[in-house]
Design a protein around this motif. Structure first.
Motif, mmCIF file in Angstrom:
data_model
loop_
_atom_site.group_PDB
_atom_site.id
_atom_site.type_symbol
_atom_site.label_atom_id
_atom_site.label_comp_id
_atom_site.label_asym_id
_atom_site.label_seq_id
_atom_site.Cartn_x
_atom_site.Cartn_y
_atom_site.Cartn_z
ATOM 1 N N GLY A 73 -11.390 -24.827 -62.733
ATOM 2 C CA GLY A 73 -12.734 -24.317 -62.987
ATOM 3 C C GLY A 73 -13.713 -25.358 -63.477
ATOM 4 N N GLY A 74 -13.304 -26.621 -63.490
ATOM 5 C CA GLY A 74 -14.175 -27.687 -63.965
ATOM 6 C C GLY A 74 -14.973 -28.338 -62.863
ATOM 7 N N ARG A 75 -15.744 -29.320 -63.250
ATOM 8 C CA ARG A 75 -16.603 -30.060 -62.330
ATOM 9 C C ARG A 75 -16.283 -31.533 -62.458
ATOM 10 N NH1 ARG A 75 -23.109 -30.597 -62.991
ATOM 11 N NH2 ARG A 75 -23.614 -31.491 -60.955
ATOM 12 N N ALA A 76 -16.064 -32.195 -61.310
ATOM 13 C CA ALA A 76 -15.683 -33.608 -61.361
ATOM 14 C C ALA A 76 -16.098 -34.314 -60.084
ATOM 15 C CB ALA A 76 -14.170 -33.748 -61.563
ATOM 16 N N ILE A 77 -16.299 -35.626 -60.209
ATOM 17 C CA ILE A 77 -16.566 -36.477 -59.057
ATOM 18 C C ILE A 77 -15.779 -37.765 -59.213
ATOM 19 C CG2 ILE A 77 -18.888 -35.560 -58.622
ATOM 20 C CD1 ILE A 77 -20.012 -38.121 -59.941
ATOM 21 N N ALA A 78 -15.464 -38.396 -58.081
ATOM 22 C CA ALA A 78 -14.793 -39.695 -58.077
ATOM 23 C C ALA A 78 -15.754 -40.741 -57.545
ATOM 24 C CB ALA A 78 -13.534 -39.641 -57.213
ATOM 25 N N ILE A 79 -15.773 -41.894 -58.198
ATOM 26 C CA ILE A 79 -16.692 -42.975 -57.850
ATOM 27 C C ILE A 79 -15.884 -44.236 -57.562
ATOM 28 C CG2 ILE A 79 -18.596 -44.424 -58.651
ATOM 29 C CD1 ILE A 79 -19.345 -42.134 -60.589
ATOM 30 N N GLN A 80 -16.036 -44.800 -56.387
ATOM 31 C CA GLN A 80 -15.371 -46.066 -56.079
ATOM 32 C C GLN A 80 -16.124 -47.182 -56.784
ATOM 33 O OE1 GLN A 80 -15.923 -49.086 -54.337
ATOM 34 N NE2 GLN A 80 -13.789 -49.651 -54.579
ATOM 35 N N ALA A 81 -15.403 -47.968 -57.588
ATOM 36 C CA ALA A 81 -16.054 -49.021 -58.372
ATOM 37 C C ALA A 81 -15.066 -50.142 -58.630
ATOM 38 C CB ALA A 81 -16.583 -48.465 -59.691
ATOM 39 N N ASP A 82 -15.334 -51.295 -58.068
ATOM 40 C CA ASP A 82 -14.540 -52.483 -58.337
ATOM 41 C C ASP A 82 -15.155 -53.195 -59.532
ATOM 42 O OD1 ASP A 82 -13.215 -54.875 -58.447
ATOM 43 O OD2 ASP A 82 -13.560 -55.439 -56.360
ATOM 44 N N LEU A 83 -14.564 -53.022 -60.698
ATOM 45 C CA LEU A 83 -15.170 -53.494 -61.941
ATOM 46 C C LEU A 83 -15.065 -55.000 -62.133
ATOM 47 C CD1 LEU A 83 -14.156 -50.580 -64.329
ATOM 48 C CD2 LEU A 83 -16.321 -50.947 -63.144
ATOM 49 N N THR A 84 -14.457 -55.702 -61.192
ATOM 50 C CA THR A 84 -14.542 -57.159 -61.223
ATOM 51 C C THR A 84 -15.921 -57.627 -60.783
ATOM 52 O OG1 THR A 84 -13.717 -57.448 -58.956
ATOM 53 C CG2 THR A 84 -12.075 -57.401 -60.742
ATOM 54 N N LEU A 85 -16.688 -56.737 -60.162
ATOM 55 C CA LEU A 85 -18.041 -57.066 -59.711
ATOM 56 C C LEU A 85 -19.037 -56.740 -60.827
ATOM 57 C CD1 LEU A 85 -17.825 -55.608 -56.099
ATOM 58 C CD2 LEU A 85 -17.399 -57.962 -56.846
ATOM 59 N N PRO A 86 -19.974 -57.635 -61.110
ATOM 60 C CA PRO A 86 -20.855 -57.473 -62.269
ATOM 61 C C PRO A 86 -21.667 -56.180 -62.292
ATOM 62 C CG PRO A 86 -21.006 -59.705 -61.417
ATOM 63 C CD PRO A 86 -20.197 -58.923 -60.417
ATOM 64 N N ASP A 87 -22.070 -55.684 -61.124
ATOM 65 C CA ASP A 87 -22.954 -54.512 -61.120
ATOM 66 C C ASP A 87 -22.213 -53.194 -60.971
ATOM 67 O OD1 ASP A 87 -22.137 -54.990 -58.543
ATOM 68 O OD2 ASP A 87 -24.108 -54.709 -57.624
ATOM 69 N N ALA A 88 -20.889 -53.228 -60.815
ATOM 70 C CA ALA A 88 -20.152 -52.000 -60.526
ATOM 71 C C ALA A 88 -20.173 -51.015 -61.692
ATOM 72 C CB ALA A 88 -18.715 -52.332 -60.146
ATOM 73 N N ALA A 89 -20.015 -51.512 -62.917
ATOM 74 C CA ALA A 89 -19.990 -50.621 -64.078
ATOM 75 C C ALA A 89 -21.324 -49.923 -64.258
ATOM 76 C CB ALA A 89 -19.628 -51.412 -65.333
ATOM 77 N N VAL A 90 -22.400 -50.661 -64.104
ATOM 78 C CA VAL A 90 -23.734 -50.077 -64.253
ATOM 79 C C VAL A 90 -23.985 -49.041 -63.165
ATOM 80 C CG1 VAL A 90 -26.208 -50.562 -64.281
ATOM 81 C CG2 VAL A 90 -24.614 -52.145 -65.375
ATOM 82 N N GLN A 91 -23.593 -49.347 -61.952
ATOM 83 C CA GLN A 91 -23.776 -48.404 -60.851
ATOM 84 C C GLN A 91 -22.980 -47.124 -61.081
ATOM 85 O OE1 GLN A 91 -22.879 -50.503 -57.220
ATOM 86 N NE2 GLN A 91 -24.760 -51.712 -57.297
ATOM 87 N N ALA A 92 -21.779 -47.245 -61.653
ATOM 88 C CA ALA A 92 -20.975 -46.052 -61.943
ATOM 89 C C ALA A 92 -21.663 -45.171 -62.979
ATOM 90 C CB ALA A 92 -19.589 -46.471 -62.436
ATOM 91 N N VAL A 93 -22.247 -45.798 -63.994
ATOM 92 C CA VAL A 93 -22.994 -45.037 -65.000
ATOM 93 C C VAL A 93 -24.173 -44.323 -64.355
ATOM 94 C CG1 VAL A 93 -24.493 -45.240 -67.022
ATOM 95 C CG2 VAL A 93 -22.299 -46.446 -66.967
#
Length: 253
Positions: free
Chosen positions: A62-82
């Protein structure tokens, strides 16, 4: 948000982002937060099917969730995930910096490439995700990072890179606590001991040695870490900040 302490783990109506949430500890955290009412985004690098399965499990409950592909070795990946979390789920209240490498080996064998990769994921991405998340968080927000029992005790050779990378989270967390405290946002670290996951199975080659270092004489489960994160993320953790919580079976006693 989070003013009632009657249920110390109630995070209903919040949005959480769990990095490295497709398996092991991260997946357990994502499911736990969702079971307590949070909408959850989780990141993965290559394990798309595992990430989809975690999302499906949350949705089945009954929850809500999404999956995000993010290669965190890349500098902008963490920000894009946020930013994707905020865009797709409507905000961000809880950031769990879980993604990281379990790295060990002799000091002389650590390569510059390996050093850069570990610091990129275990330290740089944590800083960048926390920085980006703080721009969106309201009062009551939480930044929770998953560290390691090596923050307090390094029992043997071959763990210098792991100990360095995870120890950096303690200083970062103390700084975040001071920086964000006036806004009512807390920052904490959870330091797991030996936890039974596919990265460190309780029947692995070094399992007997790791068990011998704990006061309880056994491995923990991913659920043990998820329970601690849920407490810190909920009303129970509202006056806990700038510190590390050891969930290690007495590893650092």
């Amino acid at each position: 948000m989070m003013n009632d302490v009657a249920d110390s783990t109630d995070v209903a109506g919040t949005v959480a982002l769990v990095t490295g949430g497709s398996r092991g500890i991260g997946a357990a955290i994502a499911r736990k937060l969702a079971s307590h009412g949070a909408a959850v985004a989780l990141t993965y690098v290559q394990a798309a099917e595992q990430a989809k399965e975690v999302v499906a499990q949350i949705e089945a409950g009954g929850g809500r969730a999404i999956a995000i592909q993010a290669d965190l070795t890349l500098p902008d990946a963490a920000v894009q995930a946020v930013e994707q979390t905020v865009r797709d789920l409507g905000g961000l209240d809880i950031l769990v910096n879980n993604a990281g490498f379990l790295t060990y080996g002799p000091l002389d064998e650590v390569t510059e490439t390996e050093l850069d990769r570990v610091l990129a994921v275990d330290v740089r991405s944590v800083f960048l995700a926390s920085q980006a998340a703080a721009r969106h968080m309201r009062e009551g927000g939480r930044v929770i990072s998953i560290g390691s029992c090596f923050n307090g005790h390094v029992p043997a050779e071959n763990f210098v890179l792991q100990a360095m990378a995870k120890s950096a989270l303690v200083g970062l967390t103390k700084g975040l606590a001071r920086e964000l405290g006036s806004r009512g946002i807390t920052a904490t670290v959870v330091d797991p001991g030996p936890i039974d996951t596919d990265m460190n199975p309780e029947d692995g080659d070094s399992a007997d040695f790791q068990r011998s270092l704990t006061a309880l004489g056994r491995y923990g489960a991913a659920e043990d870490i998820a329970n601690a994160v849920a407490y810190l993320a909920g009303p129970g953790g509202r006056y806990i900040t700038g510190t590390a919580l050891a969930v290690d079976g007495g590893y650092t006693v």
